[in-house]
Design a protein around this motif. Sequence first.
Motif, PDB file in Angstrom:
ATOM      1  N   ARG A  22       0.861  -1.086   0.152  1.00 53.75           N
ATOM      2  CA  ARG A  22      -0.039   0.109   0.165  1.00 53.75           C
ATOM      3  C   ARG A  22       0.716   1.245   0.060  1.00 53.75           C
ATOM      4  N   ASN A  23       2.037   1.291   0.822  1.00 48.16           N
ATOM      5  CA  ASN A  23       2.845   2.399   0.956  1.00 48.16           C
ATOM      6  C   ASN A  23       3.664   2.475  -0.491  1.00 48.16           C
ATOM      7  N   THR A  24       3.790   1.546  -1.266  1.00 48.61           N
ATOM      8  CA  THR A  24       4.613   1.619  -2.411  1.00 48.61           C
ATOM      9  C   THR A  24       3.665   2.109  -3.422  1.00 48.61           C
ATOM     10  N   LEU A  25       2.394   1.422  -3.656  1.00 51.78           N
ATOM     11  CA  LEU A  25       1.500   2.337  -4.604  1.00 51.78           C
ATOM     12  C   LEU A  25       1.207   3.835  -4.036  1.00 51.78           C
ATOM     13  N   ALA A  26       1.168   4.153  -2.978  1.00 54.18           N
ATOM     14  CA  ALA A  26       0.854   5.408  -2.783  1.00 54.18           C
ATOM     15  C   ALA A  26       1.943   6.307  -3.052  1.00 54.18           C
ATOM     16  N   ARG A  62      13.400  13.507  -0.963  1.00 56.41           N
ATOM     17  CA  ARG A  62      13.358  12.222   0.198  1.00 56.41           C
ATOM     18  C   ARG A  62      13.938  12.560   1.284  1.00 56.41           C
ATOM     19  N   VAL A  63      13.256  12.294   2.482  1.00 56.89           N
ATOM     20  CA  VAL A  63      13.798  12.376   3.833  1.00 56.89           C
ATOM     21  C   VAL A  63      14.686  11.489   4.332  1.00 56.89           C
ATOM     22  N   PRO A  65       9.800   2.290 -16.901  1.00 55.50           N
ATOM     23  CA  PRO A  65      10.443   2.262 -17.938  1.00 55.50           C
ATOM     24  C   PRO A  65      12.195   2.312 -17.416  1.00 55.50           C
ATOM     25  N   LEU A  66      12.172   2.536 -16.161  1.00 59.24           N
ATOM     26  CA  LEU A  66      13.527   2.530 -15.502  1.00 59.24           C
ATOM     27  C   LEU A  66      14.033   1.263 -15.012  1.00 59.24           C
ATOM     28  N   GLY A  67      13.247   0.382 -14.948  1.00 58.10           N
ATOM     29  CA  GLY A  67      13.483  -0.995 -14.049  1.00 58.10           C
ATOM     30  C   GLY A  67      12.568  -1.592 -13.321  1.00 58.10           C
ATOM     31  N   VAL A  68      12.795  -2.672 -12.895  1.00 55.36           N
ATOM     32  CA  VAL A  68      11.986  -3.535 -12.033  1.00 55.36           C
ATOM     33  C   VAL A  68      12.526  -3.739 -10.600  1.00 55.36           C
ATOM     34  N   ALA A  69      11.763  -3.583  -9.576  1.00 57.44           N
ATOM     35  CA  ALA A  69      12.318  -3.847  -8.371  1.00 57.44           C
ATOM     36  C   ALA A  69      11.240  -4.250  -7.367  1.00 57.44           C
ATOM     37  N   LEU A  70      11.670  -5.204  -6.419  1.00 60.60           N
ATOM     38  CA  LEU A  70      11.013  -5.722  -5.583  1.00 60.60           C
ATOM     39  C   LEU A  70      11.011  -4.853  -4.381  1.00 60.60           C
ATOM     40  N   CYS A  71      10.100  -3.908  -4.056  1.00 58.54           N
ATOM     41  CA  CYS A  71      10.005  -2.820  -3.388  1.00 58.54           C
ATOM     42  C   CYS A  71       9.827  -2.906  -1.860  1.00 58.54           C
ATOM     43  N   ARG A  72      10.821  -3.689  -1.112  1.00 52.87           N
ATOM     44  CA  ARG A  72      10.840  -4.026   0.208  1.00 52.87           C
ATOM     45  C   ARG A  72      12.226  -3.330   0.671  1.00 52.87           C
ATOM     46  N   LEU A  74      12.199   1.718  -1.979  1.00 55.01           N
ATOM     47  CA  LEU A  74      13.069   1.498  -3.049  1.00 55.01           C
ATOM     48  C   LEU A  74      12.418   1.714  -4.418  1.00 55.01           C
ATOM     49  N   VAL A  75      10.984   2.069  -4.357  1.00 56.90           N
ATOM     50  CA  VAL A  75      10.345   2.230  -5.735  1.00 56.90           C
ATOM     51  C   VAL A  75      10.784   3.729  -6.155  1.00 56.90           C
ATOM     52  N   LEU A  76      11.342   4.484  -5.284  1.00 55.50           N
ATOM     53  CA  LEU A  76      11.814   5.745  -5.687  1.00 55.50           C
ATOM     54  C   LEU A  76      12.931   5.730  -6.826  1.00 55.50           C
ATOM     55  N   ASP A  77      13.701   4.768  -6.397  1.00 55.70           N
ATOM     56  CA  ASP A  77      14.835   4.430  -7.384  1.00 55.70           C
ATOM     57  C   ASP A  77      14.539   4.227  -8.848  1.00 55.70           C
ATOM     58  N   ILE A  78      13.227   3.936  -9.263  1.00 55.37           N
ATOM     59  CA  ILE A  78      12.756   3.261 -10.523  1.00 55.37           C
ATOM     60  C   ILE A  78      11.516   4.311 -11.078  1.00 55.37           C
ATOM     61  N   LEU A  79      11.341   5.180 -10.317  1.00 60.02           N
ATOM     62  CA  LEU A  79       9.952   6.084 -10.860  1.00 60.02           C
ATOM     63  C   LEU A  79      10.726   7.161 -11.909  1.00 60.02           C
ATOM     64  N   PRO A  80       9.886   6.933 -12.830  1.00 56.51           N
ATOM     65  CA  PRO A  80      10.428   8.002 -13.853  1.00 56.51           C
ATOM     66  C   PRO A  80       9.619   9.350 -13.705  1.00 56.51           C
TER      67      PRO A  80
END
Length: 141
Positions: free
Chosen positions: A16-20, A139-140, A100-107, A111-117
């Motif tokens: 849920r946090n990743t989706l948000a 990012r804090v 478009p920047l990659g695939v990640a298991l966001c745990r 970690l999603v911030l590293d691949i968001l366009p």
Amino acid sequence: MSTVTIYHNPSCGTSRNTLALIRNAGIDPTVIEYLQTPPSREILSGLIKHAGLSVRQALREKESIYKELGLDKATLTDDQLLDAMEEHPVLINRPFVVTPLGVALCRPSELVLDILPEPQRGPFSKEDGQAVIDQNGRRVN
């Protein structure tokens, strides 16, 4: 708008946090609730490979069925682990995110911030109140 897909479990706080965080970047992702619509073996293998993980790293060990099936045995092959994940999608660790920047298991979810366009558009705190993004979209630490 960029194409982003999340393999999501709405019962999971990390998911849920990743989706948000994705939505906080102004992205309307494709949301696949993988427990209802599991990825094919080919897609699952691709997610794992493109995320740079081993099959075992993509396996969710916290589920009771993990122990019941004896999946902790180091002698099991990747094919055997994929068989178990295919038969019991709850064993797929989550959330996987594809951009478009990659695939990640966001745990963790950050970690999603590293691949968001797209950049974050405003402040964001996790469900537990932990600040992740400040009012300027940064990012804090």
